[in-house]
Enzyme design. Structure first.
Site, PDB file in Angstrom:
ATOM      1  N   SER A 145       0.837  -1.211   0.082  1.00 52.74           N
ATOM      2  CA  SER A 145      -0.004   0.068  -0.032  1.00 52.74           C
ATOM      3  C   SER A 145       0.894   1.424   0.062  1.00 52.74           C
ATOM      4  O   SER A 145       1.663   1.665  -0.795  1.00 52.74           O
ATOM      5  CB  SER A 145      -1.143   0.054   1.238  1.00 52.74           C
ATOM      6  OG  SER A 145      -2.150   0.804   0.940  1.00 52.74           O
TER       7      SER A 145
ATOM      8  N   GLU B 137      -9.036  -5.457  -5.005  1.00 49.66           N
ATOM      9  CA  GLU B 137      -8.401  -4.494  -4.065  1.00 49.66           C
ATOM     10  C   GLU B 137      -9.582  -3.758  -3.446  1.00 49.66           C
ATOM     11  O   GLU B 137      -9.277  -3.426  -2.043  1.00 49.66           O
ATOM     12  CB  GLU B 137      -7.635  -3.484  -4.855  1.00 49.66           C
ATOM     13  CG  GLU B 137      -6.382  -4.264  -5.552  1.00 49.66           C
ATOM     14  CD  GLU B 137      -5.177  -4.291  -4.396  1.00 49.66           C
ATOM     15  OE1 GLU B 137      -5.309  -3.702  -3.415  1.00 49.66           O
ATOM     16  OE2 GLU B 137      -4.115  -4.782  -4.882  1.00 49.66           O
TER      17      GLU B 137
ATOM     18  N   HIS C 141      -7.779  -5.597  -0.708  1.00 45.14           N
ATOM     19  CA  HIS C 141      -6.679  -5.069  -0.287  1.00 45.14           C
ATOM     20  C   HIS C 141      -6.194  -5.473   1.257  1.00 45.14           C
ATOM     21  O   HIS C 141      -6.784  -5.435   2.092  1.00 45.14           O
ATOM     22  CB  HIS C 141      -6.734  -3.427  -0.245  1.00 45.14           C
ATOM     23  CG  HIS C 141      -5.641  -2.882  -0.219  1.00 45.14           C
ATOM     24  ND1 HIS C 141      -4.584  -2.382  -1.253  1.00 45.14           N
ATOM     25  CD2 HIS C 141      -5.013  -1.969   0.887  1.00 45.14           C
ATOM     26  CE1 HIS C 141      -3.770  -1.613  -0.841  1.00 45.14           C
ATOM     27  NE2 HIS C 141      -4.087  -1.245   0.249  1.00 45.14           N
TER      28      HIS C 141
END
Length: 524
Positions: free
Chosen positions: A217, A336, A440
């Site tokens: 990230s 995601e 995610h």
């Protein structure tokens, strides 16, 4: 749209201060005691690994050192206890999910995990992975990433670190330094940690000549920056980019203006006195981030381009062949953005069919009608899933594949897609009217030991072991191939992708088609 919640993501899904030195002389044969350039530290020794936690790698960035590049840590006498994680860097505590653990402006500390047999005296120094945490550059810490499996099973040394966040890490007010050089203090912290690794890791049994910089990230976005930042060159020999929004950079002029506005709101409106005024503020008054990058309904803080620290936007540099020519392991998760619409839903923000066009307009601007035509609501059981699919594909999946293609012109690139749609998730994410799937950060618990979710089933345990083995192999050799595990071809011109699945990983030939990458590439 919740890019801001990169800030809470790692903490939500992964669900403690630095001791002083005692005046004793370390025993030469004590595996719990290691000498660093600043002094000796005593860690915790387990059967299969050692942990040295809360080690300062730079001086406290307080007082006149606030908004300065990091300085060397002061030395200490005797042996410093290193069995507890140091304070997190200052961050907004609204909705804090990291169990209320201490935050402090004096937060530049790191943690070293080693295999049990990795010592300075060993004949085989282990390769090193330096892990940069995510959190939208406004939250998180290195202490939540328990790397014992990577160290013990993977037989590598793992370093996790804290770096300055939010306004304290990335404020680009022109009064804070020489013209055009402000901001990016958090990025400089990461570089200081990499230099600490270069200078100290051999004493922990690590190999300073085999360092991989890795992150997920915002941490992955940091890795993109290090691939092109002048002061990062030579500090690592390979890179891991997991779900990185590497395009989310801000040019200096815009960052400066937003920083001037931030300072005015903090009570420091006069450019002539702003630096002294800002440095005199209590740290608690600087927890609110300076927001730089807007996507849809939310924002992101972080590094600033067009500065000596980061002259190039990484994405531009990738396309021009100006990135460090090192092996890269990179990839995304299959779904995601479902996590972010899920977090919005949990806060009471639901999406209606009538809102869909405006959501797309806020996110994709003039391209919104084309996106709506390509992602019609009729194709999805829930508006949130339709919207999540557009951002998954347009912001992460296809851009990452494009960057992999560009990086692979000059270096070996290995690309994955984490595709376990039944991945364990915290309970709030299991009570929604739509599934989050392989969302995610859910892949992180396959590499790091974390709680807060149901235990993995047997197939998921095997997938986690496979991923630890492959990530560790990449750290050791720059190549993730391991024995009889599924083959992992280079991304190359064919764009080959390894799908990581609990029912058996395999080379996927439908990544670009599944994420409509020809459509997204055509919008550039």
């Amino acid at each position: 749209m919740p890019i801001r919640r990169f800030a809470m993501l790692a903490v939500l899904l992964l669900l403690v201060a630095c001791g002083g030195a005692e005046s004793v002389t370390p025993a030469d044969d004590d595996p719990a005691v290691v000498q660093t350039t600043a002094g000796a530290v005593r860690g915790a020794v387990s059967e299969d690994h050692r942990l040295f936690a809360g080690i300062p790698y730079a001086a406290p960035p307080v007082g006149p050192l606030r908004w300065q590049d990091p300085r060397s840590a002061s030395s200490w006498q005797g042996v410093r206890e290193a069995t507890a994680f140091g304070p997190r860097c200052m961050q907004d505590l609204a909705g804090d999910l990291e169990l209320g653990r201490q935050t402090d402006e004096d937060c530049l500390n790191l943690n070293v995990w080693t295999p049990a047999g990795a010592t300075a005296e060993a004949d085989d120094p282990r390769p090193v992975m330096v892990w940069i945490h995510g959190g939208s550059f406004v939250a998180g810490s290195g202490g939540i990433y328990d790397a014992r499996r990577l160290a013990a099973r993977g037989d590598i040394v793992v370093v996790t670190l804290n770096y300055r966040l939010g306004a304290l890490g990335f404020l680009a007010h022109p009064a804070l330094g020489a013209a055009g050089s402000t901001g990016n203090y958090g990025l400089a912290d990461q570089q200081a940690a990499l230099r600490w690794v270069r200078d100290n890791i051999a004493n922990f049994g690590g190999d300073p000549d085999r360092v991989t910089v890795a992150g997920e990230s915002a941490g992955a976005m940091s890795v993109c920056d290090h691939l092109v930042a002048p002061d990062s060159q030579g500090l690592f020999g390979a890179a891991i980019i997991m779900s990185g929004p590497c395009q989310a950079q801000l040019a200096l002029p815009v960052a400066e203006q937003r920083s001037i506005d931030y300072a005015a709101q903090a009570g420091c409106p006069d450019p002539a006195t702003a630096a002294d005024c800002l440095r005199a503020l209590p740290a608690n008054e600087l927890r609110t981030p300076v927001w730089y990058y807007d996507i849809g309904e939310d924002q992101l803080s972080g590094p600033v381009t067009g500065t000596p620290a980061l002259p190039d936007d990484p994405v531009t540099a990738f396309g021009a062949g100006r990135a460090a020519q090192v092996p890269v392991l990179m990839g995304t998760t299959r779904d995601e953005w479902t996590l972010f619409v899920a977090l919005q839903h949990l806060r009471g923000r639901t999406y209606s069919a009538e809102e869909y066009p405006q959501l797309l307009a806020d996110t994709f601007g003039a391209d919104a009608p084309a996106v709506a035509a390509r992602y019609p609501l009729a194709d999805y059981p829930h508006v949130a899933l339709a919207y999540a699919a557009t951002v998954t594909d347009g912001v992460l999946a296809c851009p990452n594949a494009r960057w992999a293609r560009e990086l692979s012109r000059d270096a070996d690139v290995f690309f994955y897609e984490f595709d376990d749609r039944d991945a364990p998730a915290p309970e709030p994410l299991r009570t929604l009217p739509f599934p989050v799937g392989a969302s995610h950060s859910l892949e992180l618990r396959y590499l790091f030991d974390v709680g807060g979710a149901p235990p993995p089933n047997a197939a998921q345990v095997r997938l986690g072991d496979q991923m630890v083995d492959q990530w560790s192999a990449f750290v050791k050799t720059g190549d993730p191939h391991v024995g009889d595990l599924p083959g992992w071809p280079e991304f190359g011109a064919a764009g080959e992708v390894l799908a990581l699945r609990a029912d058996g990983s395999r080379t996927a030939d439908d990544y670009a088609r599944a994420h409509r990458c020809s459509f997204w590439d055509g919008l550039r």
